[in-house]
Design a protein around this motif. Structure first.
Motif, PDB file in Angstrom:
ATOM      1  N   UNK A   4       0.851  -1.194   0.000  1.00 25.37           N
ATOM      2  CA  UNK A   4       0.000   0.000   0.000  1.00 25.37           C
ATOM      3  C   UNK A   4       0.880   1.236   0.000  1.00 25.37           C
ATOM      4  N   UNK A   5       0.401   2.275  -0.683  1.00 29.14           N
ATOM      5  CA  UNK A   5       1.105   3.543  -0.664  1.00 29.14           C
ATOM      6  C   UNK A   5       1.285   4.126  -2.042  1.00 29.14           C
ATOM      7  N   UNK A   6       2.310   4.959  -2.145  1.00 28.57           N
ATOM      8  CA  UNK A   6       2.608   5.676  -3.379  1.00 28.57           C
ATOM      9  C   UNK A   6       4.004   5.281  -3.840  1.00 28.57           C
ATOM     10  N   UNK A   7       4.099   4.859  -5.091  1.00 29.11           N
ATOM     11  CA  UNK A   7       5.390   4.520  -5.668  1.00 29.11           C
ATOM     12  C   UNK A   7       5.974   5.819  -6.217  1.00 29.11           C
ATOM     13  N   UNK A   8       6.917   6.387  -5.463  1.00 34.35           N
ATOM     14  CA  UNK A   8       7.530   7.654  -5.866  1.00 34.35           C
ATOM     15  C   UNK A   8       9.006   7.611  -5.490  1.00 34.35           C
ATOM     16  N   UNK A   9       9.824   7.125  -6.404  1.00 36.69           N
ATOM     17  CA  UNK A   9      11.240   6.945  -6.126  1.00 36.69           C
ATOM     18  C   UNK A   9      11.965   8.263  -5.887  1.00 36.69           C
ATOM     19  N   UNK A  10      11.451   9.357  -6.426  1.00 36.49           N
ATOM     20  CA  UNK A  10      12.134  10.637  -6.237  1.00 36.49           C
ATOM     21  C   UNK A  10      11.919  11.191  -4.825  1.00 36.49           C
ATOM     22  N   UNK A  11      10.787  10.901  -4.188  1.00 35.36           N
ATOM     23  CA  UNK A  11      10.516  11.390  -2.834  1.00 35.36           C
ATOM     24  C   UNK A  11      10.870  10.353  -1.782  1.00 35.36           C
ATOM     25  N   UNK A  12      10.501   9.098  -2.001  1.00 32.88           N
ATOM     26  CA  UNK A  12      10.689   8.043  -1.010  1.00 32.88           C
ATOM     27  C   UNK A  12      11.892   7.182  -1.391  1.00 32.88           C
ATOM     28  N   UNK A  13      13.095   7.697  -1.162  1.00 28.41           N
ATOM     29  CA  UNK A  13      14.334   7.049  -1.596  1.00 28.41           C
ATOM     30  C   UNK A  13      14.869   6.035  -0.589  1.00 28.41           C
ATOM     31  N   UNK A  14      14.573   6.220   0.688  1.00 27.10           N
ATOM     32  CA  UNK A  14      15.135   5.375   1.740  1.00 27.10           C
ATOM     33  C   UNK A  14      14.239   4.168   1.993  1.00 27.10           C
ATOM     34  N   UNK A  15      14.828   3.063   2.436  1.00 25.30           N
ATOM     35  CA  UNK A  15      14.026   1.877   2.746  1.00 25.30           C
ATOM     36  C   UNK A  15      14.611   1.154   3.951  1.00 25.30           C
ATOM     37  N   UNK A  16      13.747   0.406   4.631  1.00 22.66           N
ATOM     38  CA  UNK A  16      14.151  -0.400   5.776  1.00 22.66           C
ATOM     39  C   UNK A  16      13.223  -1.608   5.841  1.00 22.66           C
ATOM     40  N   UNK A  17      13.767  -2.719   6.344  1.00 23.25           N
ATOM     41  CA  UNK A  17      13.000  -3.966   6.410  1.00 23.25           C
ATOM     42  C   UNK A  17      13.069  -4.528   7.824  1.00 23.25           C
ATOM     43  N   UNK A  18      11.948  -5.059   8.294  1.00 15.98           N
ATOM     44  CA  UNK A  18      11.885  -5.672   9.613  1.00 15.98           C
ATOM     45  C   UNK A  18      10.449  -5.886  10.043  1.00 15.98           C
ATOM     46  N   UNK A  19      10.238  -6.126  11.340  1.00 19.62           N
ATOM     47  CA  UNK A  19       8.898  -6.348  11.889  1.00 19.62           C
ATOM     48  C   UNK A  19       8.306  -4.991  12.291  1.00 19.62           C
ATOM     49  N   UNK A  20       7.106  -4.701  11.786  1.00 20.25           N
ATOM     50  CA  UNK A  20       6.446  -3.437  12.121  1.00 20.25           C
ATOM     51  C   UNK A  20       5.758  -3.566  13.471  1.00 20.25           C
ATOM     52  N   UNK A  21       6.048  -2.628  14.367  1.00 20.64           N
ATOM     53  CA  UNK A  21       5.464  -2.599  15.710  1.00 20.64           C
ATOM     54  C   UNK A  21       4.848  -1.234  15.966  1.00 20.64           C
ATOM     55  N   UNK A  22       3.848  -1.219  16.861  1.00 18.63           N
ATOM     56  CA  UNK A  22       3.251   0.052  17.272  1.00 18.63           C
ATOM     57  C   UNK A  22       4.179   0.760  18.237  1.00 18.63           C
ATOM     58  N   UNK A  23       4.078   2.089  18.255  1.00 15.52           N
ATOM     59  CA  UNK A  23       4.817   2.895  19.221  1.00 15.52           C
ATOM     60  C   UNK A  23       6.001   3.614  18.617  1.00 15.52           C
ATOM     61  N   UNK A  24       6.114   4.872  18.997  1.00 19.39           N
ATOM     62  CA  UNK A  24       7.251   5.678  18.566  1.00 19.39           C
ATOM     63  C   UNK A  24       8.240   5.829  19.709  1.00 19.39           C
ATOM     64  N   UNK A  25       9.064   6.862  19.597  1.00 18.22           N
ATOM     65  CA  UNK A  25      10.041   7.146  20.647  1.00 18.22           C
ATOM     66  C   UNK A  25       9.847   8.580  21.109  1.00 18.22           C
ATOM     67  N   UNK A  26       9.303   8.736  22.330  1.00 16.85           N
ATOM     68  CA  UNK A  26       9.099  10.058  22.930  1.00 16.85           C
ATOM     69  C   UNK A  26       8.398  11.035  21.987  1.00 16.85           C
ATOM     70  N   UNK A  27       7.318  10.587  21.383  1.00 16.23           N
ATOM     71  CA  UNK A  27       6.522  11.461  20.519  1.00 16.23           C
ATOM     72  C   UNK A  27       6.981  11.529  19.077  1.00 16.23           C
ATOM     73  N   UNK A  28       8.055  10.833  18.738  1.00 17.29           N
ATOM     74  CA  UNK A  28       8.527  10.818  17.356  1.00 17.29           C
ATOM     75  C   UNK A  28       8.118   9.498  16.712  1.00 17.29           C
ATOM     76  N   UNK A  29       7.245   9.598  15.732  1.00 21.87           N
ATOM     77  CA  UNK A  29       6.740   8.416  15.051  1.00 21.87           C
ATOM     78  C   UNK A  29       5.629   7.756  15.841  1.00 21.87           C
ATOM     79  N   UNK A  30       4.785   7.026  15.125  1.00 18.78           N
ATOM     80  CA  UNK A  30       3.687   6.277  15.736  1.00 18.78           C
ATOM     81  C   UNK A  30       3.956   4.780  15.716  1.00 18.78           C
ATOM     82  N   UNK A  31       4.939   4.378  14.924  1.00 22.42           N
ATOM     83  CA  UNK A  31       5.284   2.972  14.739  1.00 22.42           C
ATOM     84  C   UNK A  31       6.803   2.865  14.683  1.00 22.42           C
ATOM     85  N   UNK A  32       7.291   1.642  14.714  1.00 21.00           N
ATOM     86  CA  UNK A  32       8.719   1.424  14.495  1.00 21.00           C
ATOM     87  C   UNK A  32       8.951   0.062  13.849  1.00 21.00           C
ATOM     88  N   UNK A  33      10.090  -0.052  13.211  1.00 22.87           N
ATOM     89  CA  UNK A  33      10.530  -1.302  12.606  1.00 22.87           C
ATOM     90  C   UNK A  33      11.584  -1.904  13.531  1.00 22.87           C
TER      91      UNK A  33
END
Length: 145
Positions: A65-94
């Protein structure tokens, strides 16, 4: 000729400044036909998705799901998606091998990440400077691995 309050007679000078009825009818017909053809073409525009395309396009399947836009979304990461950010930064984490210091903290302006919690995913996005999170990313595309 006597006229009522709603109508009056046109004199020769006034009729010379008016467009002929045939010009008005032809112009209206051209505008209507052009609008109909344009609307038809826009309504039948193809929405095929090409993940290798460099032009932005939306994808929404069971696996991605999402938008395929290589010019804007250049970075990638792989892992298990979990709920929760770090001290108000992000809502989820890998979660990645190596512990908490290797987590990527995520937010998304285009994807509902809650649908992918607990799954192994690869996300593409744009990295931002975090105040507390070592890696903060705005996710544009997520894919189940």
């Amino acid at each position: 000729m006597k006229t009522s309050g709603f109508m009056h007679s046109l004199n020769a000078e006034e009729t010379q400044n008016m467009l002929p009825l045939s010009v008005v009818i032809v112009t209206a017909a051209v505008v209507l036909i052009g609008g109909a053809v344009g609307g038809y073409l826009l309504a039948n525009k193809s929405t095929k998705i090409n993940l290798n395309s460099s032009s932005p396009s939306a994808v929404q399947t069971d696996k991605a799901a999402g938008v395929v836009d290589k010019s804007t979304f250049k970075d990638s990461v792989e892992g298990i998606l979990r709920e929760g950010g770090m001290d108000g930064e992000g809502n989820f984490h890998i979660e990645r091998p190596g512990g908490v210091s290797q987590n990527a903290y995520l937010t998304s302006s285009t994807v509902d990440l809650s649908k992918f919690v607990g799954k192994k995913v690869k996300v593409w996005g744009q990295t931002f400077q975090g105040q507390k999170a070592g890696w903060l990313m705005d996710v544009g595309l997520v894919e189940i691995k």
